[in-house]
Design a protein around this motif. Structure first.
Motif, PDB file in Angstrom:
ATOM      1  N   GLY A  78     -22.451   0.359 -25.272  1.00 26.42           N
ATOM      2  CA  GLY A  78     -23.822   0.651 -25.675  1.00 26.42           C
ATOM      3  C   GLY A  78     -24.650   1.411 -24.660  1.00 26.42           C
ATOM      4  N   TYR A  79     -24.097   2.466 -24.072  1.00 23.77           N
ATOM      5  CA  TYR A  79     -24.888   3.295 -23.169  1.00 23.77           C
ATOM      6  C   TYR A  79     -24.500   4.759 -23.350  1.00 23.77           C
ATOM      7  CZ  TYR A  79     -20.848   3.698 -20.025  1.00 23.77           C
ATOM      8  OH  TYR A  79     -19.614   3.960 -19.498  1.00 23.77           O
ATOM      9  N   ALA A  80     -25.359   5.611 -22.872  1.00 28.08           N
ATOM     10  CA  ALA A  80     -25.119   7.055 -22.901  1.00 28.08           C
ATOM     11  C   ALA A  80     -25.752   7.667 -21.670  1.00 28.08           C
ATOM     12  CB  ALA A  80     -25.718   7.667 -24.158  1.00 28.08           C
ATOM     13  N   GLY A  81     -25.315   8.857 -21.326  1.00 24.16           N
ATOM     14  CA  GLY A  81     -25.903   9.547 -20.189  1.00 24.16           C
ATOM     15  C   GLY A  81     -25.624  11.034 -20.257  1.00 24.16           C
ATOM     16  N   ARG A  82     -26.523  11.788 -19.673  1.00 20.39           N
ATOM     17  CA  ARG A  82     -26.379  13.244 -19.606  1.00 20.39           C
ATOM     18  C   ARG A  82     -25.701  13.573 -18.276  1.00 20.39           C
ATOM     19  NH1 ARG A  82     -28.395  17.488 -22.540  1.00 20.39           N
ATOM     20  NH2 ARG A  82     -28.794  19.410 -21.394  1.00 20.39           N
ATOM     21  N   VAL A  83     -24.491  14.101 -18.372  1.00 19.18           N
ATOM     22  CA  VAL A  83     -23.655  14.355 -17.195  1.00 19.18           C
ATOM     23  C   VAL A  83     -23.897  15.787 -16.717  1.00 19.18           C
ATOM     24  CG1 VAL A  83     -21.286  14.429 -16.344  1.00 19.18           C
ATOM     25  CG2 VAL A  83     -21.959  12.699 -18.034  1.00 19.18           C
ATOM     26  N   ASP A  84     -24.219  15.918 -15.433  1.00 12.82           N
ATOM     27  CA  ASP A  84     -24.477  17.253 -14.885  1.00 12.82           C
ATOM     28  C   ASP A  84     -23.274  18.171 -15.056  1.00 12.82           C
ATOM     29  OD1 ASP A  84     -27.010  16.462 -14.129  1.00 12.82           O
ATOM     30  OD2 ASP A  84     -26.489  16.146 -12.028  1.00 12.82           O
ATOM     31  N   MET A  85     -22.090  17.696 -14.654  1.00 12.96           N
ATOM     32  CA  MET A  85     -20.918  18.560 -14.744  1.00 12.96           C
ATOM     33  C   MET A  85     -19.639  17.732 -14.705  1.00 12.96           C
ATOM     34  SD  MET A  85     -19.937  21.927 -12.436  1.00 12.96           S
ATOM     35  CE  MET A  85     -19.615  21.104 -10.877  1.00 12.96           C
ATOM     36  N   VAL A  86     -18.670  18.138 -15.525  1.00 14.00           N
ATOM     37  CA  VAL A  86     -17.298  17.673 -15.405  1.00 14.00           C
ATOM     38  C   VAL A  86     -16.509  18.927 -15.067  1.00 14.00           C
ATOM     39  CG1 VAL A  86     -15.312  16.635 -16.559  1.00 14.00           C
ATOM     40  CG2 VAL A  86     -17.619  15.834 -17.101  1.00 14.00           C
ATOM     41  N   ALA A  87     -15.788  18.891 -13.944  1.00 20.91           N
ATOM     42  CA  ALA A  87     -15.117  20.102 -13.485  1.00 20.91           C
ATOM     43  C   ALA A  87     -13.836  19.785 -12.731  1.00 20.91           C
ATOM     44  CB  ALA A  87     -16.057  20.907 -12.584  1.00 20.91           C
ATOM     45  N   LEU A  88     -12.978  20.777 -12.693  1.00 16.76           N
ATOM     46  CA  LEU A  88     -11.777  20.724 -11.873  1.00 16.76           C
ATOM     47  C   LEU A  88     -12.167  21.257 -10.502  1.00 16.76           C
ATOM     48  CD1 LEU A  88      -8.720  20.219 -11.648  1.00 16.76           C
ATOM     49  CD2 LEU A  88      -8.374  22.568 -12.489  1.00 16.76           C
TER      50      LEU A  88
ATOM     51  N   GLU B 181     -12.967  25.133  -9.815  1.00 20.33           N
ATOM     52  CA  GLU B 181     -11.891  25.950 -10.387  1.00 20.33           C
ATOM     53  C   GLU B 181     -12.080  26.148 -11.889  1.00 20.33           C
ATOM     54  OE1 GLU B 181      -8.130  24.216  -9.346  1.00 20.33           O
ATOM     55  OE2 GLU B 181      -8.424  24.592  -7.214  1.00 20.33           O
ATOM     56  N   ARG B 182     -12.594  25.125 -12.560  1.00 21.44           N
ATOM     57  CA  ARG B 182     -12.756  25.181 -14.012  1.00 21.44           C
ATOM     58  C   ARG B 182     -13.816  24.170 -14.425  1.00 21.44           C
ATOM     59  NH1 ARG B 182      -7.886  23.755 -17.947  1.00 21.44           N
ATOM     60  NH2 ARG B 182      -9.088  23.603 -19.831  1.00 21.44           N
ATOM     61  N   ILE B 183     -14.592  24.511 -15.449  1.00 25.90           N
ATOM     62  CA  ILE B 183     -15.640  23.624 -15.940  1.00 25.90           C
ATOM     63  C   ILE B 183     -15.197  23.018 -17.263  1.00 25.90           C
ATOM     64  CG2 ILE B 183     -18.008  23.505 -16.798  1.00 25.90           C
ATOM     65  CD1 ILE B 183     -18.624  25.868 -14.946  1.00 25.90           C
ATOM     66  N   GLY B 184     -15.345  21.702 -17.367  1.00 28.64           N
ATOM     67  CA  GLY B 184     -15.091  21.011 -18.629  1.00 28.64           C
ATOM     68  C   GLY B 184     -16.359  20.903 -19.451  1.00 28.64           C
ATOM     69  N   SER B 185     -17.483  20.607 -18.791  1.00 34.52           N
ATOM     70  CA  SER B 185     -18.774  20.527 -19.474  1.00 34.52           C
ATOM     71  C   SER B 185     -19.893  20.639 -18.450  1.00 34.52           C
ATOM     72  CB  SER B 185     -18.903  19.220 -20.267  1.00 34.52           C
ATOM     73  OG  SER B 185     -18.938  18.110 -19.401  1.00 34.52           O
ATOM     74  N   ILE B 186     -21.031  21.084 -18.946  1.00 30.19           N
ATOM     75  CA  ILE B 186     -22.253  21.188 -18.139  1.00 30.19           C
ATOM     76  C   ILE B 186     -23.384  20.550 -18.933  1.00 30.19           C
ATOM     77  CG2 ILE B 186     -24.003  22.813 -17.266  1.00 30.19           C
ATOM     78  CD1 ILE B 186     -21.686  22.911 -15.495  1.00 30.19           C
ATOM     79  N   GLU B 187     -24.131  19.653 -18.311  1.00 30.52           N
ATOM     80  CA  GLU B 187     -25.314  19.025 -18.921  1.00 30.52           C
ATOM     81  C   GLU B 187     -25.027  18.560 -20.353  1.00 30.52           C
ATOM     82  OE1 GLU B 187     -28.072  18.113 -17.481  1.00 30.52           O
ATOM     83  OE2 GLU B 187     -27.740  19.121 -15.565  1.00 30.52           O
ATOM     84  N   GLN B 188     -23.982  17.782 -20.501  1.00 29.71           N
ATOM     85  CA  GLN B 188     -23.605  17.251 -21.807  1.00 29.71           C
ATOM     86  C   GLN B 188     -23.840  15.748 -21.846  1.00 29.71           C
ATOM     87  OE1 GLN B 188     -19.837  18.603 -23.339  1.00 29.71           O
ATOM     88  NE2 GLN B 188     -19.601  16.812 -24.624  1.00 29.71           N
ATOM     89  N   THR B 189     -24.296  15.264 -22.991  1.00 28.24           N
ATOM     90  CA  THR B 189     -24.500  13.827 -23.173  1.00 28.24           C
ATOM     91  C   THR B 189     -23.207  13.194 -23.663  1.00 28.24           C
ATOM     92  OG1 THR B 189     -26.833  14.150 -23.675  1.00 28.24           O
ATOM     93  CG2 THR B 189     -25.838  12.066 -24.395  1.00 28.24           C
ATOM     94  N   TYR B 190     -22.821  12.107 -23.010  1.00 34.69           N
ATOM     95  CA  TYR B 190     -21.642  11.332 -23.397  1.00 34.69           C
ATOM     96  C   TYR B 190     -22.102   9.922 -23.750  1.00 34.69           C
ATOM     97  CZ  TYR B 190     -18.640  15.023 -21.609  1.00 34.69           C
ATOM     98  OH  TYR B 190     -18.006  16.227 -21.410  1.00 34.69           O
TER      99      TYR B 190
END
Length: 182
Positions: free
Chosen positions: A63-73, A48-57
């Motif tokens: 002490g960790y990080a990761g590249r998230v494919d998608m955050v979405a509704l 329904e809605r995209i919050g982020s695509i391929e974003q590093t959090y």
């Protein structure tokens, strides 16, 4: 050579998903398009809605990080961390698809979710894996992970990894307070 080709194809599928999510462009390569179209159908019917695509959090405290494919509704789920996985989906004797959903996947998703939440997002509760067959076009396979303390298990795995490696990504005395959001 097979592993390298599979990784290249997986990267191409991920890239096609990212490009489509951002601007609705579809791949021009016929083989890639055939494998991509089932994901496109799932995306169009469920996102329904995209919050982020391929974003590093980043989660500074742990002490960790990761590249998230998608955050979405997502329809029927709400805000979710979504991870796309490409794999050669096995088939039963009757030809039914049997994707593999690995028990480590929700730990990764839960870690991503916590990093997304500390970035300032709210209401991201879902953990979703979407398997795309990298060999035979067919429907994607979706699993929503629920009812377990996946983040606690992730932290236990991190503690074990730190112990085995003798490494802590957060040096002693370093402030781990999260930065202010813009």
């Amino acid at each position: 050579e097979h592993v390298e080709k599979a990784a290249d194809l997986g990267s191409a599928i991920h890239n096609a998903c990212e490009v489509y999510a951002l601007n609705k462009e579809v791949p021009t390569d016929a083989k890639l398009l055939g494998l991509f179209e089932p994901w496109q159908k799932w995306f169009d019917e469920n996102v329904e809605r995209i919050g982020s695509i391929e974003q590093t959090y980043v989660h500074h405290e742990y002490g960790y990080a990761g590249r998230v494919d998608m955050v979405a509704l997502l329809k029927g789920i709400g805000w979710a961390v979504v991870d796309f996985k490409t794999q050669k989906v096995k088939r039963s004797a009757k030809g039914e698809a049997k994707p593999a959903f690995y028990e480590t996947w929700p730990l990764q998703l839960a870690a991503y979710r916590q990093a997304v939440l500390v970035s300032g997002a709210k209401h991201v509760t879902g953990l979703v894996s979407v398997v795309i067959d990298s060999v035979q076009p067919g429907p994607v396979h979706v699993k929503q992970w629920t009812d377990v303390d996946y983040f606690g298990s992730f932290l236990a795995a991190v503690a074990l990894w730190k112990y085995v490696k003798g490494y802590d990504p957060v040096p002693p005395g370093l402030s781990c307070e999260r930065p202010e959001l813009n």
